[in-house]
Design a protein around this motif. Structure first.
Motif, PDB file in Angstrom:
ATOM      1  N   TYR A 160      -3.648  -9.158   6.042  1.00  0.00           N
ATOM      2  CA  TYR A 160      -3.700  -9.161   4.570  1.00  0.00           C
ATOM      3  C   TYR A 160      -4.247  -7.820   4.091  1.00  0.00           C
ATOM      4  N   TYR A 161      -3.535  -7.210   3.181  1.00  0.00           N
ATOM      5  CA  TYR A 161      -3.896  -5.859   2.746  1.00  0.00           C
ATOM      6  C   TYR A 161      -5.200  -5.854   1.953  1.00  0.00           C
ATOM      7  N   SER A 162      -5.399  -6.880   1.134  1.00  0.00           N
ATOM      8  CA  SER A 162      -6.657  -6.906   0.374  1.00  0.00           C
ATOM      9  C   SER A 162      -7.191  -8.331   0.278  1.00  0.00           C
ATOM     10  N   MET A 163      -8.423  -8.434  -0.100  1.00  0.00           N
ATOM     11  CA  MET A 163      -9.121  -9.707  -0.105  1.00  0.00           C
ATOM     12  C   MET A 163     -10.111  -9.740  -1.250  1.00  0.00           C
ATOM     13  N   LYS A 164     -10.297 -10.908  -1.835  1.00  0.00           N
ATOM     14  CA  LYS A 164     -11.381 -11.063  -2.806  1.00  0.00           C
ATOM     15  C   LYS A 164     -12.323 -12.096  -2.207  1.00  0.00           C
ATOM     16  N   LEU A 165     -13.586 -11.742  -2.171  1.00  0.00           N
ATOM     17  CA  LEU A 165     -14.557 -12.570  -1.459  1.00  0.00           C
ATOM     18  C   LEU A 165     -15.673 -13.010  -2.403  1.00  0.00           C
ATOM     19  N   TRP A 166     -16.027 -14.271  -2.370  1.00  0.00           N
ATOM     20  CA  TRP A 166     -17.203 -14.748  -3.086  1.00  0.00           C
ATOM     21  C   TRP A 166     -18.282 -14.982  -2.018  1.00  0.00           C
ATOM     22  N   VAL A 167     -19.272 -14.104  -1.977  1.00  0.00           N
ATOM     23  CA  VAL A 167     -20.281 -14.177  -0.914  1.00  0.00           C
ATOM     24  C   VAL A 167     -21.587 -14.741  -1.475  1.00  0.00           C
ATOM     25  N   ASP A 168     -22.052 -15.809  -0.856  1.00  0.00           N
ATOM     26  CA  ASP A 168     -23.308 -16.443  -1.250  1.00  0.00           C
ATOM     27  C   ASP A 168     -24.431 -15.398  -1.141  1.00  0.00           C
ATOM     28  N   LYS A 169     -25.140 -15.148  -2.278  1.00  0.00           N
ATOM     29  CA  LYS A 169     -26.146 -14.073  -2.310  1.00  0.00           C
ATOM     30  C   LYS A 169     -27.298 -14.334  -1.345  1.00  0.00           C
ATOM     31  N   GLU A 170     -27.643 -15.616  -1.228  1.00  0.00           N
ATOM     32  CA  GLU A 170     -28.818 -15.940  -0.430  1.00  0.00           C
ATOM     33  C   GLU A 170     -28.478 -16.030   1.066  1.00  0.00           C
ATOM     34  N   ARG A 171     -27.377 -16.726   1.382  1.00  0.00           N
ATOM     35  CA  ARG A 171     -27.065 -16.976   2.794  1.00  0.00           C
ATOM     36  C   ARG A 171     -26.112 -15.925   3.380  1.00  0.00           C
ATOM     37  N   ILE A 173     -22.826 -15.565   3.209  1.00  0.00           N
ATOM     38  CA  ILE A 173     -21.671 -16.191   3.854  1.00  0.00           C
ATOM     39  C   ILE A 173     -20.597 -16.379   2.773  1.00  0.00           C
ATOM     40  N   PRO A 174     -19.334 -16.095   3.061  1.00  0.00           N
ATOM     41  CA  PRO A 174     -18.323 -16.283   2.021  1.00  0.00           C
ATOM     42  C   PRO A 174     -18.133 -17.771   1.697  1.00  0.00           C
ATOM     43  N   LEU A 175     -17.973 -18.067   0.423  1.00  0.00           N
ATOM     44  CA  LEU A 175     -17.699 -19.446   0.016  1.00  0.00           C
ATOM     45  C   LEU A 175     -16.232 -19.605  -0.387  1.00  0.00           C
ATOM     46  N   ARG A 176     -15.630 -18.477  -0.708  1.00  0.00           N
ATOM     47  CA  ARG A 176     -14.210 -18.510  -1.063  1.00  0.00           C
ATOM     48  C   ARG A 176     -13.590 -17.142  -0.737  1.00  0.00           C
ATOM     49  N   GLN A 177     -12.371 -17.178  -0.234  1.00  0.00           N
ATOM     50  CA  GLN A 177     -11.642 -15.931   0.033  1.00  0.00           C
ATOM     51  C   GLN A 177     -10.248 -16.051  -0.561  1.00  0.00           C
ATOM     52  N   GLU A 178      -9.830 -14.995  -1.213  1.00  0.00           N
ATOM     53  CA  GLU A 178      -8.433 -14.937  -1.666  1.00  0.00           C
ATOM     54  C   GLU A 178      -7.766 -13.804  -0.915  1.00  0.00           C
ATOM     55  N   LEU A 179      -6.621 -14.089  -0.291  1.00  0.00           N
ATOM     56  CA  LEU A 179      -5.966 -13.107   0.569  1.00  0.00           C
ATOM     57  C   LEU A 179      -4.671 -12.634  -0.085  1.00  0.00           C
ATOM     58  N   PHE A 180      -4.521 -11.331  -0.159  1.00  0.00           N
ATOM     59  CA  PHE A 180      -3.374 -10.753  -0.869  1.00  0.00           C
ATOM     60  C   PHE A 180      -2.504  -9.901   0.062  1.00  0.00           C
ATOM     61  N   GLY A 181      -1.225  -9.849  -0.264  1.00  0.00           N
ATOM     62  CA  GLY A 181      -0.304  -8.965   0.447  1.00  0.00           C
ATOM     63  C   GLY A 181      -0.369  -7.570  -0.143  1.00  0.00           C
ATOM     64  N   LYS A 182       0.382  -6.649   0.445  1.00  0.00           N
ATOM     65  CA  LYS A 182       0.346  -5.252  -0.020  1.00  0.00           C
ATOM     66  C   LYS A 182       0.865  -5.133  -1.450  1.00  0.00           C
ATOM     67  N   SER A 183       1.780  -6.061  -1.820  1.00  0.00           N
ATOM     68  CA  SER A 183       2.345  -6.025  -3.179  1.00  0.00           C
ATOM     69  C   SER A 183       1.340  -6.519  -4.220  1.00  0.00           C
TER      70      SER A 183
END
Lengths: 244, 424
Positions: A160-171, A173-183
Motif C-alpha cells: 500500500y502506497y500510503s496509510m492513515k493511522l490512528w495511534v493511541d496516544k497512551e499505549r 498502538i494503532p486503533l485504526r488503519q486506512e490503506l490506500f493505493g498509489k492512485s
C-alpha cells in the motif's frame, strides 16, 4: 481580537502537534507490534454475503522474513500449510501432496476468501522501515485520544502506497488503519481492538480487515494465544516441513 | 402478344443480353451475400449461445448483476429442484447447468515443485452423462488437437495456446488451485485428457474444460451451478419462443425480494445480441434497397441505349397506328421477362456458390488471432428458403424501373414529325 485568539490557538495546536516526533511514535508502534519471533493460535472469521466461515490456524514467525502457518480447521482446509521465506510464499495441500509457489499478481489475491491478501499476511516489516510519517492531527477514537498519522511509502516494494493511522496516544498502538493505493484510492481499512498488555508490550488481539471493494462485514482475525520471542528451531522454516 | 415478346427476347439478343447480364450479376451478389451474412449471423449466434448465453440463461439476480466477474459465491443453489421444475414446465428446452470459474494451473517439475504457473478460465459442462449433448454442442471432438475427450473423473481439456506456452502434453498431471464457492482454497490434481483449439483467441488463450461433477467437487458446489443454459429444439434460436418462456419464468419469480432468486435472460438480452440481430437485419434491407437503386440506374441507361437502337422500330409501330401506351406496356412486359430470366440465372449462380461455401467455408482464422470475439473462424453460408426468391424482388423491380424511366421517351415522339424522321 477574536481573530488574534484564533490564530494563536491554531499556532499553539500546530506547535503542540509538531512537538511529537512521528518517527519516534512509529518506532514505539513497531516495538509493540514486531518481535524477534511469535507463536500464535488464531481464528479467522470471514463474513460473506451468504454465510460466515471460521478457520483456525497455528502460526510461527521469525523476524519479518520467515513465517509458517498450518490450518487446523475446517475439515476442507485442515493440513494446508504456508511457508514464507523472504519474498517467496509456498503452499502445501495434503489433498494433492504438492508444494506450490505463489507469486506475482496471485499475492494480491484473497487469502482463503478473506479480506486479507497473501501480501497482507506476508508483510511483517517495521512501519518505520517502509513509510515516512507525519502527524496530521489528533482525534478521539473509541474514547481514546489518538494521533492521526499520514504515512507515505519510502521504499518501492510495499503493498500500500500510503496509510492513515490512528495511534493511541497512551499505549502507542494503532486503533485504526486506512490503506490506500498509489492512485489515492482507499483499498482497505483495519480496526484493531481488544488491546492487551503482553510481555511489556501492547498488542491487539482482534483485527477486523475490510476490503472496501468487497461486500460483507469484512474479516475478523482473532488471536487466541500468542507468545513473543520464543526460541524456534530452524527446520520449521524449510520446505521439507510443509510435507511433515 | 406474350409469345411475340418472348420470341423478340430470344431472337434479338442485343435487346436482352446486356440487361439480363446486369440483373444476373446483381441478383447473384444479393443471393450470395444474403447467404454469407446469414451464415455469419448464425455462426455468431451459435458460438455465443453454445459458449456463453444459451438461447435462455438462468442465474441468480445477484450473479447476473456481476456476471462478468463470474462470482461463484452468488451461484444458484438447489439446482436439482430447479431443473426438475424447468423440465416439467418447459419440456421442449434442453436445460444444462454449468460452472464458470477461474484459478491457476500449476505445472510441476520432476521433483513435484512448481515449474510454471498460468491463470486459467475454467468451464465445466456435463460431459460424462450419457444423456447430455454438451460435448457435441461445444464441438469438443472437432476442437481436439491431440489426446482424447474426457472419459473419467478428474480429467481436463487444456486450450492449445496454454499447452504450447507451458509445454503441456496429454497424460500430464497438473494442479489446479483456486477458491471454492465459499472462499476456501482448493487444490486438485488433474490429468490432461486432451488439448483443444477452438480457433477463438478468447478460448484458446487459457481455457480449461472439466466435467461438471468434478468442478462441483473441486469448488464445493454440491447441487449448485453458476448458471443454467437452455437450448431450444433443433438448437435453433427463436426470439419469440425464447421471449415467451423468459416472460413466463420471470413472472413466477418476480414477487421474491431474494437477491438469490433465479432470473432468466434470453440470448438477445445478452452480449449485445439484440443490437447484432437488428444490425444484420438492417444491413440486409439496406443491401436490397441499394441493389435496386444501382441496378435501376444501370438498367435505365441500358434501356435508353436500347430505346435509341430501337428508335426506328418504335417510329414504325407508331406510324402503323399502335398506341404509345401499348408500346410502353409491351416494353414493360418484355422487361419483366428479362428480369425473371436474369434473376433466375443470378439466383442459380448465387446458390451454387453459397452451397460450395456452406460445405467448405471460408477460413479467416489468421485475421482473428488478436480478436476476442466468440466467432468460429470458418464462415459458412447459410442456405435458407428465402434465398430462392429474395433475388427476384430487386431483379424484376430494377428492370421494370429502369425500363419505365427509359421508356418515357416514347411519349415524347410527335406523330406529325414521324414520317419526316422516318424519311430521314
Amino acid at each position: 481580537m477574536k481573530k488574534l485568539v484564533s490564530v494563536f490557538l491554531a499556532l499553539l495546536y500546530i506547535l503542540t502537534a509538531n512537538a511529537q516526533d512521528p518517527v519516534k511514535i512509529l518506532d514505539e508502534v513497531d516495538k509493540n507490534l514486531s518481535a524477534d519471533s511469535r507463536i500464535l493460535d488464531s481464528k479467522m472469521i470471514v463474513y460473506g454475503k451468504r454465510n460466515d466461515r471460521t478457520m483456525t490456524a497455528h502460526s510461527i514467525t521469525m523476524g519479518d522474513k520467515k513465517a509458517f502457518t498450518e490450518y487446523l480447521s475446517p475439515a476442507r482446509d485442515k493440513g494446508t500449510k504456508m511457508l514464507k521465506l523472504d519474498k517467496e510464499l509456498w503452499m502445501y495441500s495434503p489433498s494433492t501432496d504438492r508444494t506450490i509457489m505463489i507469486s506475482g499478481h496471485m499475492l494480491r489475491q484473497s487469502l482463503m476468501g478473506s479480506d486479507l491478501s497473501y501480501e497482507d499476511m506476508m508483510e511483517d516489516r517495521k512501519l518505520n522501515e517502509l513509510y515516512k510519517a507525519v502527524i496530521s492531527g489528533e482525534e478521539t477514537l473509541d474514547n481514546r485520544a489518538c494521533y492521526v498519522m499520514q504515512l507515505t511509502a519510502k521504499v518501492p516494494d510495499v503493498a500500500y502506497y500510503s496509510m492513515k493511522l490512528w495511534v493511541d496516544k497512551e499505549r502507542l498502538i494503532p486503533l485504526r488503519q486506512e490503506l490506500f493505493g498509489k492512485s489515492g484510492q482507499l483499498l482497505k481499512h483495519i480496526t484493531l481492538s481488544d488491546i492487551k498488555r503482553i510481555d511489556n508490550r501492547w498488542f491487539p488481539m482482534k483485527m477486523n480487515y475490510k476490503d472496501v471493494l468487497k461486500d460483507g462485514k469484512g474479516t475478523d482475525w482473532i488471536i487466541q494465544s500468542i507468545q513473543f520471542d520464543q526460541p524456534i528451531p530452524k527446520h520449521v522454516f524449510s520446505k521439507a516441513s510443509l510435507k511433515q | 402478344m406474350t409469345q411475340f415478346l418472348w420470341k423478340g427476347i430470344i431472337r434479338d439478343k442485343r435487346r436482352s443480353l446486356l440487361p439480363c447480364i446486369v440483373v444476373a450479376i446483381g441478383v447473384f451478389f444479393l443471393v450470395f451475400l444474403h447467404g454469407l451474412i446469414g451464415g455469419m449471423e448464425n455462426n455468431m449466434i451459435s458460438m455465443t449461445a453454445n459458449f456463453e448465453t444459451g438461447h435462455l440463461k438462468i442465474m441468480t439476480r445477484a450473479y447476473s448483476e456481476n456476471e462478468e466477474q463470474k462470482p461463484l459465491d452468488l451461484a444458484l443453489l438447489d439446482i436439482d429442484l430447479l431443473l426438475s421444475d424447468l423440465k416439467k414446465e418447459y419440456p421442449e428446452v434442453d436445460w444444462n447447468p454449468r460452472v464458470s470459474f477461474g484459478g491457476l494451473l500449476d505445472i510441476p517439475d520432476s521433483t513435484g515443485e512448481t515449474l510454471a504457473q498460468g491463470p486459467v478460465s475454467g468451464m465445466a459442462y456435463n460431459l460424462l452423462s450419457a444423456e447430455s449433448h454438451e460435448a457435441k454442442r461445444m464441438g469438443l471432438e472437432k476442437a481436439l488437437v491431440s489426446g482424447r475427450l474426457i472419459r473419467r473423473p478428474m480429467e481436463v481439456l487444456i486450450s492449445a495456446d496454454f499447452a504450447e506456452r507451458f509445454k503441456v502434453q496429454p497424460e500430464d498431471t497438473l494442479t489446479f488451485f483456486g477458491s471454492t464457492m465459499y472462499g476456501s482454497m482448493t487444490f486438485t490434481n488433474l490429468s490432461v485428457a486432451g488439448i483443444v483449439r477452438f480457433g477463438t483467441a478468447a478460448l484458446d488463450r487459457g481455457a480449461i474444460i472439466l466435467d461438471l461433477q468434478d468442478a462441483r467437487q473441486l469448488l464445493d458446489m454440491e447441487n449448485a451451478a453458476s448458471e443454467v443454459l437452455g437450448f431450444l429444439p433443433q438448437e435453433l434460436y427463436n426470439d419469440k419462443q425464447a421471449e415467451s418462456i423468459k416472460t413466463a419464468f420471470n413472472n413466477q419469480h418476480n414477487d421474491s425480494m431474494d437477491e438469490y432468486a433465479p432470473v432468466m435472460l434470453q440470448l438477445a438480452d445478452q452480449n449485445f445480441m439484440r443490437e447484432m440481430l437488428d444490425y444484420t437485419s438492417s444491413v440486409t434491407t439496406i443491401m436490397i434497397f441499394l441493389l435496386i437503386l444501382v441496378l435501376s440506374i444501370v438498367l435505365w441507361n441500358t434501356g435508353i441505349l436500347g430505346g435509341i437502337r430501337r428508335y426506328n422500330e418504335f417510329g414504325v409501330r407508331l406510324a402503323l397506328g399502335e398506341e404509345k401506351k401499348h408500346i410502353y406496356r409491351s416494353l414493360l412486359t418484355e422487361s419483366f421477362f428479362i428480369g425473371i430470366i436474369g434473376s433466375c440465372i443470378g439466383t442459380l449462380l448465387g446458390l451454387c456458390l453459397s452451397f460450395y461455401i456452406s460445405k467448405y467455408g471460408i477460413d479467416y482464422g489468421p485475421m482473428m488471432e488478436n480478436i476476442s470475439m466468440m466467432i468460429d473462424p470458418v464462415i459458412r453460408s447459410q442456405i435458407t428458403p428465402a434465398m430462392y426468391v429474395i433475388g427476384f424482388i430487386p431483379g424484376v423491380l430494377s428492370m421494370l424501373t429502369g425500363t419505365a424511366l427509359a421508356g418515357i421517351g416514347i411519349y415524347k415522339r410527335k406523330t406529325a414529325t414521324l414520317f419526316k424522321e422516318l424519311e430521314g
